[in-house]
Structures are given as structure tokens and as C-alpha cells.
Design a protein around this motif. Structure first.
Motif, short mmCIF file in Angstrom:
data_model
loop_
_atom_site.label_atom_id
_atom_site.label_comp_id
_atom_site.label_asym_id
_atom_site.label_seq_id
_atom_site.Cartn_x
_atom_site.Cartn_y
_atom_site.Cartn_z
N GLU A 1 0.82 -1.31 0.05
CA GLU A 1 0.14 -0.03 0.01
C GLU A 1 0.93 1.28 -0.08
O GLU A 1 0.51 2.39 -0.77
N GLN B 1 4.78 0.27 -5.28
CA GLN B 1 3.58 0.45 -4.61
C GLN B 1 2.39 -0.18 -5.79
O GLN B 1 2.46 0.02 -6.85
N SER B 2 1.56 -0.76 -5.16
CA SER B 2 0.42 -1.54 -5.80
C SER B 2 -0.79 -1.78 -5.11
O SER B 2 -0.60 -2.73 -3.95
N TYR B 3 -1.88 -0.87 -5.21
CA TYR B 3 -3.13 -1.26 -4.24
C TYR B 3 -3.86 -2.62 -4.67
O TYR B 3 -4.37 -3.12 -3.78
N ALA C 1 -8.51 4.42 -1.33
CA ALA C 1 -7.33 4.87 -1.96
C ALA C 1 -7.25 4.65 -3.64
O ALA C 1 -6.57 5.37 -4.28
N ARG C 2 -7.50 3.26 -3.86
CA ARG C 2 -7.35 2.91 -5.22
C ARG C 2 -8.29 3.77 -6.06
O ARG C 2 -8.06 3.99 -6.99
N GLN C 3 -9.59 4.03 -5.45
CA GLN C 3 -10.79 4.53 -6.10
C GLN C 3 -10.22 6.36 -6.52
O GLN C 3 -10.33 6.74 -7.39
N GLN D 1 -7.20 7.09 -6.47
CA GLN D 1 -6.05 6.96 -7.57
C GLN D 1 -6.55 6.86 -9.02
O GLN D 1 -6.09 7.42 -9.76
N ASN D 2 -7.58 5.95 -9.00
CA ASN D 2 -8.09 5.66 -10.28
C ASN D 2 -8.73 7.29 -10.74
O ASN D 2 -8.76 7.62 -11.97
N ALA E 1 -7.62 10.24 -9.72
CA ALA E 1 -6.61 11.11 -10.09
C ALA E 1 -6.00 10.86 -11.38
O ALA E 1 -5.61 11.72 -12.16
N ALA E 2 -5.90 9.12 -11.51
CA ALA E 2 -5.50 9.06 -12.99
C ALA E 2 -6.45 9.43 -14.13
O ALA E 2 -5.90 9.92 -15.17
N GLU F 1 -5.89 13.15 -14.50
CA GLU F 1 -4.46 13.29 -15.12
C GLU F 1 -4.65 12.94 -16.44
O GLU F 1 -4.18 13.80 -17.44
#
Length: 241
Positions: free
Chosen positions: A52, A59-61, A89-91, A93-94, A96-97, A100
């Protein structure tokens, strides 16, 4: 049994430290993997935490969630909260990705739009230059044509003047010739009239007028030459009547 596991854990720790003394986090990660493979729920939680946070590994959720789910299956009490945290966090990150990627797409769109505007402006500028060049060429051609027409007009006027002068000279020449012919004809008529007058006087057995006086006759001849209409023969000359 617990004593045996403690000895094993201690051996694994010492072995891991010996293998990778240059990177303690990687050594710890390797040790936790071995412990998790042996069924340790705590090691599974620690591996999930390291995945995490990207400690000792990339790093890999997804892998962190996988380890937390294994820890939950193994009965670890903190696993459910960790799973919920990683999913959030993964959501994030997704999202944010995705944001982006959207920003990148927007940046590409703006760059392409700017490129299109620049290309359009370049073409417009080239078109303006082409129109200006065409106008300049047209002006130069018009000026050249005007100069040519002006030169042709001047040449025509000069030619007309030369022709007029030539005609005037020819008229003067013809007039002079006519005048010369007229004077010659007049002299011939005067000579003829004088000859006729002498012939008539001789026929009448009379002396010709002024013949007995040579000096006077000579004077009359000179007067006749200078002004024929003042001499004795003026009475028979048509031009003196």
C-alpha cells in the motif's frame, strides 16, 4: 510449537538481514513474504501495508488489497478496515489518474487547437502576402503599360510633328517653285509684249517708243526689270491693268 516458530522467525530474520544488508526494507519485505507464505496473518497485513505504501517494493493497491483479503480470510481483525482504506485509496488513485488523463487529453486538445490556429494564421498570412504580391505586380504592370503608352504617344506626336514640318517644307518648296514659274511666265509675257510693241511701231513706220533716246530706253529697261508696271509696256500687260 511456539518456541519452534520463534526460532524459525529469528532464523528467517537473521537470514534476511544477511542476504540484503544494503536495503532493510527489501529485507523486511522478503521476510514478511516468507512469513505470509507460512500462514502468518500479521505478515499478510504487513505485506499489504508495504504494498500500500510502496515500502521495499513497488506500490500496488491491487496487491495490497489481495494481501489484506488473505489476512481477513486468516482472521486478522484489522483486515476489513485496511481493505476499505485501500479501496478508497485505489478509487482516489483511479480518479486522479482519470483526471490526469483528462488533463492530458485537454492539453493535447489545446495544443492541437493552437497548432491548427497557428497553421490557419500561417496560411492566412501567406494568402495576404500572395494578394499583396499580386497587387504589387498589377501596379507594376499598370505603371509599365502607362509608361509604354506615354512613350508611344510621345513618339506619335514627334512623328506627327516631323510629318507636319515635312509637309510645310514641301508646301513652301512647291510655293517657291510656283512663284518662280509665275515670275518666269511674267517675264516671258513682258518680253513678248515689248517685242510686239516694237513690231507694231516698226510696221507703222514709226520708231519704237523711246528708241531715239538710247539713254532713256536703257533707263526704261532697268525700270521695267525693277517694276514692270511703271514702264511704257504697262498699258498692254494684263497684270498691270
Amino acid at each position: 510449537m511456539k518456541k519452534y516458530l520463534s526460532i524459525v522467525l529469528l532464523g528467517l530474520v537473521l537470514g534476511g538481514v544477511a542476504v540484503a544488508q544494503d536495503d532493510p526494507l527489501k529485507s523486511l519485505f522478503s521476510f514478511q513474504q516468507k512469513m505470509a507464505n507460512n500462514g502468518s496473518a500479521g505478515a499478510m497485513m504487513k505485506l499489504g501495508e508495504m504494498y500500500e505504501q510502496g515500502q521495499g517494493t513497488e506500490q500496488s493497491y491491487d496487491k495490497a488489497l489481495e494481501m489484506y483479503e488473505k489476512a481477513r480470510a486468516a482472521g486478522h481483525s484489522d483486515a476489513q478496515a485496511a481493505i476499505a482504506r485501500v479501496k478508497r485509496a485505489r478509487q482516489a488513485q483511479n480518479q486522479a489518474a482519470s483526471q490526469e488523463a483528462e488533463r492530458a487529453r485537454e492539453a493535447r486538445r489545446r495544443a492541437e487547437e493552437a497548432k491548427r490556429r497557428a497553421e490557419a494564421e500561417r496560411k492566412a498570412q501567406e494568402a495576404r502576402k500572395a494578394r499583396e504580391a499580386a497587387r504589387q505586380k498589377a501596379r507594376q504592370e499598370a505603371q509599365a503599360k502607362q509608361r509604354a503608352e506615354e512613350q508611344a504617344r510621345r513618339q506619335a506626336e514627334a512623328k506627327a510633328r516631323r510629318e507636319a514640318e515635312a509637309r510645310a517644307k514641301e508646301l513652301e518648296r512647291q510655293k517657291a517653285q510656283a512663284e518662280a514659274r509665275r515670275k518666269a511666265q511674267e517675264r516671258a509675257r513682258l518680253e513678248k509684249a515689248r517685242a510686239e510693241a516694237r513690231a507694231k511701231a516698226k510696221a507703222a513706220n514709226k520708231p519704237a517708243p523711246k528708241e531715239s533716246q538710247p539713254e532713256q530706253a536703257k533707263s526704261d529697261d532697268e525700270q521695267f526689270k525693277s517694276d514692270p508696271c511703271k514702264g511704257p509696256a504697262a498699258r498692254v500687260m494684263s497684270i498691270c491693268k
